[in-house]
Design an enzyme around this catalytic site. Structure first.
Site, short mmCIF file in Angstrom:
data_model
loop_
_atom_site.label_atom_id
_atom_site.label_comp_id
_atom_site.label_asym_id
_atom_site.label_seq_id
_atom_site.Cartn_x
_atom_site.Cartn_y
_atom_site.Cartn_z
N SER A 112 3.38 -2.03 10.70
CA SER A 112 4.95 -1.79 10.72
C SER A 112 5.03 -3.27 10.05
O SER A 112 6.37 -3.55 10.67
CB SER A 112 5.32 -1.47 11.59
OG SER A 112 4.67 -0.55 12.00
N GLU A 126 -5.23 -4.64 10.03
CA GLU A 126 -4.11 -3.30 10.91
C GLU A 126 -4.71 -3.02 11.69
O GLU A 126 -5.78 -2.41 12.03
CB GLU A 126 -4.59 -2.89 9.89
CG GLU A 126 -4.29 -3.38 8.13
CD GLU A 126 -4.04 -2.59 7.07
OE1 GLU A 126 -2.12 -2.50 7.50
OE2 GLU A 126 -4.43 -1.85 7.23
N ASN A 138 0.83 -1.37 0.26
CA ASN A 138 -0.01 0.20 -0.13
C ASN A 138 0.83 1.11 -0.35
O ASN A 138 1.60 1.67 1.02
CB ASN A 138 -0.78 -0.07 1.45
CG ASN A 138 -2.01 0.90 0.86
OD1 ASN A 138 -1.51 1.96 0.98
ND2 ASN A 138 -2.30 1.56 2.10
N TRP A 139 0.58 1.73 -1.10
CA TRP A 139 1.93 3.42 -1.26
C TRP A 139 1.63 4.25 -1.13
O TRP A 139 2.00 5.01 -0.36
CB TRP A 139 2.22 3.10 -3.09
CG TRP A 139 3.22 2.24 -3.42
CD1 TRP A 139 4.25 1.14 -2.23
CD2 TRP A 139 3.60 2.10 -4.91
NE1 TRP A 139 4.78 0.38 -2.95
CE2 TRP A 139 5.06 0.77 -4.42
CE3 TRP A 139 3.78 2.84 -5.69
CZ2 TRP A 139 5.65 -0.01 -5.20
CZ3 TRP A 139 3.80 1.96 -6.67
CH2 TRP A 139 4.81 1.05 -6.53
N LYS A 140 0.30 3.97 -0.87
CA LYS A 140 -0.57 5.40 -0.08
C LYS A 140 -0.73 7.03 -0.69
O LYS A 140 -0.28 6.11 -2.00
CB LYS A 140 -0.07 5.87 1.16
CG LYS A 140 -0.38 4.66 2.60
CD LYS A 140 -0.10 4.37 3.62
CE LYS A 140 -0.24 3.48 4.69
NZ LYS A 140 -0.32 3.76 6.21
N GLY A 170 2.71 -0.98 4.11
CA GLY A 170 2.75 0.48 4.11
C GLY A 170 4.56 0.96 3.82
O GLY A 170 4.96 0.45 2.52
N GLY A 171 5.21 1.60 4.68
CA GLY A 171 6.37 2.04 4.44
C GLY A 171 7.28 1.33 3.88
O GLY A 171 8.49 1.36 2.95
N GLU A 192 -6.79 4.88 7.73
CA GLU A 192 -6.74 7.00 7.62
C GLU A 192 -7.69 6.39 6.56
O GLU A 192 -8.92 8.14 6.72
CB GLU A 192 -5.49 6.58 6.35
CG GLU A 192 -4.17 6.43 7.52
CD GLU A 192 -2.85 5.43 6.99
OE1 GLU A 192 -2.78 5.68 4.80
OE2 GLU A 192 -1.89 5.55 7.10
N GLY A 228 2.14 2.76 10.85
CA GLY A 228 3.66 2.98 10.15
C GLY A 228 3.94 3.50 11.53
O GLY A 228 4.59 5.21 11.85
N HIS A 243 -9.46 1.47 4.77
CA HIS A 243 -8.00 1.53 5.32
C HIS A 243 -7.80 2.62 6.33
O HIS A 243 -9.23 3.14 6.71
CB HIS A 243 -7.23 1.80 4.48
CG HIS A 243 -5.97 1.65 4.95
ND1 HIS A 243 -6.08 2.87 5.98
CD2 HIS A 243 -4.95 1.21 4.71
CE1 HIS A 243 -3.84 2.14 6.65
NE2 HIS A 243 -3.73 1.20 5.76
#
Ligand code: PEP
Length: 252
Positions: free
Chosen positions: A212, A167, A9-11, A233-234, A97, A173, A95
């Site tokens: 994470s 999640e 997930n590159w956001k 993500g990251g 976010e 994150g 998600h």
């Protein structure tokens, strides 16, 4: 029985050119892995360019969001047929976010999941508790309720096409990962709830862990009985880092 699904997930990261450069570095690194599903979810603006780069590979494309309507006066939105045409096989919905920053409700997530299935796209449906909810001992109740409501419109005969992502919001994150045992506990609960809702199909629904995930902790998480992949993500933004996570989900 369940193929692990490793999804990036590159956001709001990477332009189309940057996404192409990622693909050029990433594809050779995962070319020999064939026992997992690998999915990249770039921003909408990079989907078409990435689709061209991924053509002929086993790496699938995902949207990060969708509007449940087919078309209409919805400024800034993207519909399921648009995602189909650009080559998406998956789409993330719900998600945390989007739930927290854009006020998305379970009912909207349910409408999105249903619309995606109607267009042949597999929804990756995210659920997870906040730190406060966990500390109050409400994890099972919160995750169970989110799951039931977010999947309320999914017909039982289509349930096997779903992917669920657990999640925990406190792990996204933050660098703070759930331990494999703690994650497995919630995944087993999710599997049981899916069984109540969909019967035997629950055994075919991959349940990803997200929060994470890194090359260093992926293997321990993915070794758990009910953890069938990861939403990353990251650590998915760099080709070697995500390739190492994908390899942790593949055959030893
Ligand atoms: C995510 O955004 O779905 C996520 C899990 O992010 P991170 O891996 O950076 O915690």
């Amino acid at each position: 029985m369940r193929r692990p699904v490793l999804a990036a997930n590159w956001k709001m990261h990477k332009t189309a050119r940057e996404a192409e450069a990622f693909a050029d570095a990433f594809l050779p690194r995962v070319a020999r892995i064939d026992d997992v599903e690998i999915v990249l979810a770039p921003p909408f603006t990079a989907l078409a360019a990435l689709a061209r780069r991924l053509a002929g590979s086993r790496v699938a494309l995902a949207g990060q969001n969708v509007n449940p309507e087919k078309q209409g006066a919805f400024t800034g939105e993207v519909s399921p047929p648009m995602l189909v045409e650009v080559g998406c096989a998956f789409c993330i919905v719900g998600h945390s976010e989007r739930r927290a920053l854009y006020g998305e409700s379970d009912a909207l997530v349910a409408a999105k999941a249903r619309a995606l299935l109607e267009h042949g796209i597999r929804p990756i449906v995210c659920v997870g508790e906040t730190l406060e909810q966990r500390e109050q001992g409400r994890t099972a109740a919160v995750v169970g309720a989110q799951l039931r409501a977010s999947l309320a419109s999914v017909p039982a005969e289509r349930a096997a096409e779903l992917v669920v992502a657990y999640e925990p919001v406190w792990a996204i994150g933050t660098g703070r990962t759930a331990t494999p045992e703690l994650a497995q506990e919630v995944h087993a609960l999710i599997r049981a709830r899916l069984g109540e809702q969909f019967g035997a199909a629950a055994d075919r629904i991959p349940i990803q862990y997200g929060g994470s995930v890194k090359p260093e902790n992926a293997a321990g998480l993915l070794a758990q009985k009910d953890i069938d992949g990861a939403l990353v993500g990251g650590a998915s933004l760099e080709a070697e880092s995500f390739a190492r996570i994908v390899r942790a989900g593949g055959a030893p």
